[in-house]
Design a protein around this motif. Structure first.
Motif, PDB file in Angstrom:
ATOM      1  N   VAL A  94     -11.287  -5.121  -0.219  1.00  0.00           N
ATOM      2  CA  VAL A  94     -11.587  -3.871  -0.903  1.00  0.00           C
ATOM      3  C   VAL A  94     -12.347  -4.071  -2.204  1.00  0.00           C
ATOM      4  O   VAL A  94     -13.069  -3.184  -2.648  1.00  0.00           O
ATOM      5  CB  VAL A  94     -10.291  -3.077  -1.180  1.00  0.00           C
ATOM      6  CG1 VAL A  94      -9.626  -2.679   0.112  1.00  0.00           C
ATOM      7  CG2 VAL A  94      -9.328  -3.864  -2.056  1.00  0.00           C
ATOM      8  N   PHE A 120      -9.247  -4.191   6.818  1.00  0.00           N
ATOM      9  CA  PHE A 120      -8.257  -3.522   5.986  1.00  0.00           C
ATOM     10  C   PHE A 120      -6.834  -3.921   6.364  1.00  0.00           C
ATOM     11  O   PHE A 120      -5.962  -4.019   5.493  1.00  0.00           O
ATOM     12  CB  PHE A 120      -8.444  -2.005   6.040  1.00  0.00           C
ATOM     13  CG  PHE A 120      -9.443  -1.502   5.040  1.00  0.00           C
ATOM     14  CD1 PHE A 120      -9.054  -1.193   3.745  1.00  0.00           C
ATOM     15  CD2 PHE A 120     -10.781  -1.372   5.369  1.00  0.00           C
ATOM     16  CE1 PHE A 120      -9.967  -0.754   2.809  1.00  0.00           C
ATOM     17  CE2 PHE A 120     -11.700  -0.934   4.442  1.00  0.00           C
ATOM     18  CZ  PHE A 120     -11.297  -0.621   3.153  1.00  0.00           C
ATOM     19  N   TYR A 124      -4.130  -5.416   3.713  1.00  0.00           N
ATOM     20  CA  TYR A 124      -2.768  -4.921   3.526  1.00  0.00           C
ATOM     21  C   TYR A 124      -1.724  -6.007   3.775  1.00  0.00           C
ATOM     22  O   TYR A 124      -0.629  -5.962   3.207  1.00  0.00           O
ATOM     23  CB  TYR A 124      -2.518  -3.697   4.409  1.00  0.00           C
ATOM     24  CG  TYR A 124      -3.028  -2.417   3.786  1.00  0.00           C
ATOM     25  CD1 TYR A 124      -2.146  -1.497   3.258  1.00  0.00           C
ATOM     26  CD2 TYR A 124      -4.396  -2.151   3.697  1.00  0.00           C
ATOM     27  CE1 TYR A 124      -2.602  -0.329   2.673  1.00  0.00           C
ATOM     28  CE2 TYR A 124      -4.867  -1.000   3.111  1.00  0.00           C
ATOM     29  CZ  TYR A 124      -3.974  -0.086   2.592  1.00  0.00           C
ATOM     30  OH  TYR A 124      -4.431   1.063   1.994  1.00  0.00           O
ATOM     31  N   LYS A 160      -6.069   4.139  -3.171  1.00  0.00           N
ATOM     32  CA  LYS A 160      -5.584   4.289  -1.802  1.00  0.00           C
ATOM     33  C   LYS A 160      -5.006   3.014  -1.191  1.00  0.00           C
ATOM     34  O   LYS A 160      -4.125   3.093  -0.342  1.00  0.00           O
ATOM     35  CB  LYS A 160      -6.698   4.809  -0.893  1.00  0.00           C
ATOM     36  CG  LYS A 160      -7.846   3.824  -0.653  1.00  0.00           C
ATOM     37  CD  LYS A 160      -8.976   4.452   0.151  1.00  0.00           C
ATOM     38  CE  LYS A 160     -10.081   3.454   0.483  1.00  0.00           C
ATOM     39  NZ  LYS A 160      -9.697   2.493   1.545  1.00  0.00           N
ATOM     40  N   ASP A 161      -5.466   1.835  -1.611  1.00  0.00           N
ATOM     41  CA  ASP A 161      -5.042   0.584  -0.984  1.00  0.00           C
ATOM     42  C   ASP A 161      -4.059  -0.184  -1.870  1.00  0.00           C
ATOM     43  O   ASP A 161      -2.860  -0.195  -1.598  1.00  0.00           O
ATOM     44  CB  ASP A 161      -6.266  -0.273  -0.632  1.00  0.00           C
ATOM     45  CG  ASP A 161      -7.226   0.448   0.299  1.00  0.00           C
ATOM     46  OD1 ASP A 161      -6.759   1.034   1.292  1.00  0.00           O
ATOM     47  OD2 ASP A 161      -8.445   0.448   0.029  1.00  0.00           O
ATOM     48  N   ARG A 162      -4.544  -0.799  -2.942  1.00  0.00           N
ATOM     49  CA  ARG A 162      -3.631  -1.466  -3.870  1.00  0.00           C
ATOM     50  C   ARG A 162      -2.638  -0.463  -4.451  1.00  0.00           C
ATOM     51  O   ARG A 162      -1.428  -0.742  -4.525  1.00  0.00           O
ATOM     52  CB  ARG A 162      -4.444  -2.144  -4.985  1.00  0.00           C
ATOM     53  CG  ARG A 162      -5.209  -3.372  -4.516  1.00  0.00           C
ATOM     54  CD  ARG A 162      -6.344  -3.745  -5.456  1.00  0.00           C
ATOM     55  NE  ARG A 162      -7.476  -2.833  -5.342  1.00  0.00           N
ATOM     56  CZ  ARG A 162      -8.650  -3.025  -5.942  1.00  0.00           C
ATOM     57  NH1 ARG A 162      -8.817  -4.089  -6.728  1.00  0.00           N
ATOM     58  NH2 ARG A 162      -9.632  -2.173  -5.773  1.00  0.00           N
ATOM     59  N   TRP A 165      -0.162   0.734  -1.547  1.00  0.00           N
ATOM     60  CA  TRP A 165       0.986  -0.121  -1.264  1.00  0.00           C
ATOM     61  C   TRP A 165       1.998  -0.060  -2.404  1.00  0.00           C
ATOM     62  O   TRP A 165       3.204  -0.054  -2.168  1.00  0.00           O
ATOM     63  CB  TRP A 165       0.558  -1.562  -1.010  1.00  0.00           C
ATOM     64  CG  TRP A 165       1.734  -2.476  -0.829  1.00  0.00           C
ATOM     65  CD1 TRP A 165       2.049  -3.585  -1.562  1.00  0.00           C
ATOM     66  CD2 TRP A 165       2.794  -2.335   0.136  1.00  0.00           C
ATOM     67  NE1 TRP A 165       3.221  -4.150  -1.126  1.00  0.00           N
ATOM     68  CE2 TRP A 165       3.702  -3.409  -0.083  1.00  0.00           C
ATOM     69  CE3 TRP A 165       3.063  -1.423   1.144  1.00  0.00           C
ATOM     70  CZ2 TRP A 165       4.863  -3.566   0.689  1.00  0.00           C
ATOM     71  CZ3 TRP A 165       4.222  -1.583   1.902  1.00  0.00           C
ATOM     72  CH2 TRP A 165       5.100  -2.644   1.686  1.00  0.00           C
ATOM     73  N   TYR A 185       1.025   8.505   1.722  1.00  0.00           N
ATOM     74  CA  TYR A 185      -0.066   7.539   1.860  1.00  0.00           C
ATOM     75  C   TYR A 185      -1.308   8.169   2.470  1.00  0.00           C
ATOM     76  O   TYR A 185      -2.419   8.045   1.943  1.00  0.00           O
ATOM     77  CB  TYR A 185       0.420   6.369   2.722  1.00  0.00           C
ATOM     78  CG  TYR A 185      -0.660   5.397   3.087  1.00  0.00           C
ATOM     79  CD1 TYR A 185      -1.185   4.511   2.153  1.00  0.00           C
ATOM     80  CD2 TYR A 185      -1.182   5.367   4.384  1.00  0.00           C
ATOM     81  CE1 TYR A 185      -2.199   3.625   2.499  1.00  0.00           C
ATOM     82  CE2 TYR A 185      -2.181   4.486   4.736  1.00  0.00           C
ATOM     83  CZ  TYR A 185      -2.685   3.610   3.789  1.00  0.00           C
ATOM     84  OH  TYR A 185      -3.696   2.747   4.135  1.00  0.00           O
ATOM     85  N   VAL A 219      -7.983   6.170   4.671  1.00  0.00           N
ATOM     86  CA  VAL A 219      -6.869   5.294   5.044  1.00  0.00           C
ATOM     87  C   VAL A 219      -6.434   5.611   6.467  1.00  0.00           C
ATOM     88  O   VAL A 219      -6.710   6.687   6.981  1.00  0.00           O
ATOM     89  CB  VAL A 219      -5.670   5.461   4.079  1.00  0.00           C
ATOM     90  CG1 VAL A 219      -6.000   4.928   2.703  1.00  0.00           C
ATOM     91  CG2 VAL A 219      -5.209   6.916   4.001  1.00  0.00           C
ATOM     92  N   TYR A 223      -3.168   0.603   8.615  1.00  0.00           N
ATOM     93  CA  TYR A 223      -3.273  -0.202   7.400  1.00  0.00           C
ATOM     94  C   TYR A 223      -1.901  -0.396   6.770  1.00  0.00           C
ATOM     95  O   TYR A 223      -1.486  -1.517   6.480  1.00  0.00           O
ATOM     96  CB  TYR A 223      -4.215   0.459   6.387  1.00  0.00           C
ATOM     97  CG  TYR A 223      -5.633   0.692   6.836  1.00  0.00           C
ATOM     98  CD1 TYR A 223      -6.154   0.086   7.968  1.00  0.00           C
ATOM     99  CD2 TYR A 223      -6.471   1.545   6.114  1.00  0.00           C
ATOM    100  CE1 TYR A 223      -7.468   0.310   8.375  1.00  0.00           C
ATOM    101  CE2 TYR A 223      -7.782   1.766   6.495  1.00  0.00           C
ATOM    102  CZ  TYR A 223      -8.276   1.160   7.638  1.00  0.00           C
ATOM    103  OH  TYR A 223      -9.572   1.395   8.015  1.00  0.00           O
TER     104      TYR A 223
END
Length: 263
Positions: A94, A120, A124, A160-162, A165, A185, A219, A223
């Motif tokens: 990312v 992705f 994750y 949205k990712d780091r 989570w 999410y 997302v 993922y």
């Protein structure tokens, strides 16, 4: 309402993480922890709205390069803490997607035929396994155990990712039902895709397949599945992940719960 979006136009993925009922009959307090995309660019009017949250701490989960390109526009008395989640793998995933997308001729080859999804899913997995991710999330959750750091906001680039989570694992620790964790999410799609519609249209006009762009900007359930499956495989439970993976002992976990849950 749980996980409410604050409707701040220049920070479209800024949401309160509170309001969720937990499986043991408690509720996550509102107005204490917020998840967000990057805080740049922000309009003057929206900066005033951010100041009204009276944030004591802002956690930036981005790489040095991302921070240099779009430094947070923070004003007021908020303390900023930099937690570089992908420091051990900043050359992939990312953190470098923007560069990859700049070469539209190669995007379909590099990211097509499900390759973006697989990329992705690996990201994750890395969010659980990378030493830099473990350190960053350790520091983040340890900080939440001190109520003097609240209210707080955490963010990466798109939020949205780091950030996804961080939010999902925190909600899981607090006892949020899994369907609500996934709903929170996946709500990134609701707020990010309209915000990036012009960019999506320009990529498609340049010949990039739309499904690739949506897999990158948005997302997917798969993922987050990759992170939770890695936790299950390596630790057996979210509590063990916090204790063994992040070195957040049970006493500290209870402090986090005490700060963020109401009976």
């Amino acid at each position: 309402m749980a996980g409410v979006n604050l409707n701040i136009q220049s920070v479209p993925n800024l949401r309160d993480l509170g309001g969720y009922d937990t499986t043991d009959g408690k509720k996550i307090k509102e107005g204490l922890v917020y998840r967000s995309n990057q805080l740049n660019p922000i309009s003057r009017e929206d900066i005033s709205k951010l100041q009204a949250l009276h944030l004591k701490t802002i956690y930036d989960l981005r790489t040095a390069e991302e921070r240099a390109q779009f430094p947070d526009q923070i004003s007021g008395d908020s303390k900023e803490i930099w937690l570089n989640v992908l420091a051990d793998n900043s050359s992939a995933g990312v953190a470098t997607l923007a560069k990859t997308l700049q070469n539209t001729n190669e995007v379909n080859t590099i990211m097509g035929n499900g390759k973006a999804v697989e990329l992705f899913k690996q990201v994750y997995t890395d969010l659980v396994e990378l030493p830099s991710a473990k350190k960053a999330y350790h520091d983040f959750f340890l900080s939440l155990a001190n109520d003097k750091n609240l209210p707080a906001l955490f963010h990466c680039t798109a939020g949205k990712d780091r950030t996804g989570w961080a939010a999902a694992s925190l909600l899981a620790l607090l006892g949020t039902p899994k369907d609500q964790i996934y709903s929170n999410y996946l709500d990134s799609n609701t707020y990010l895709i309209p915000a990036y519609q012009k960019q999506i249209d320009s990529f498609v006009a340049a010949g990039v397949k739309k499904d690739i762009i949506l897999d990158v900007i948005g997302v997917r359930k798969e993922y987050l599945d990759a992170s939770f499956n890695t936790v299950e495989k390596n630790y057996g439970s979210i509590e063990n992940y916090f204790e063994q993976g992040l070195h957040i002992d049970k006493t500290t976990q209870e402090k986090i719960k005490k700060n963020l849950l109401s009976t």
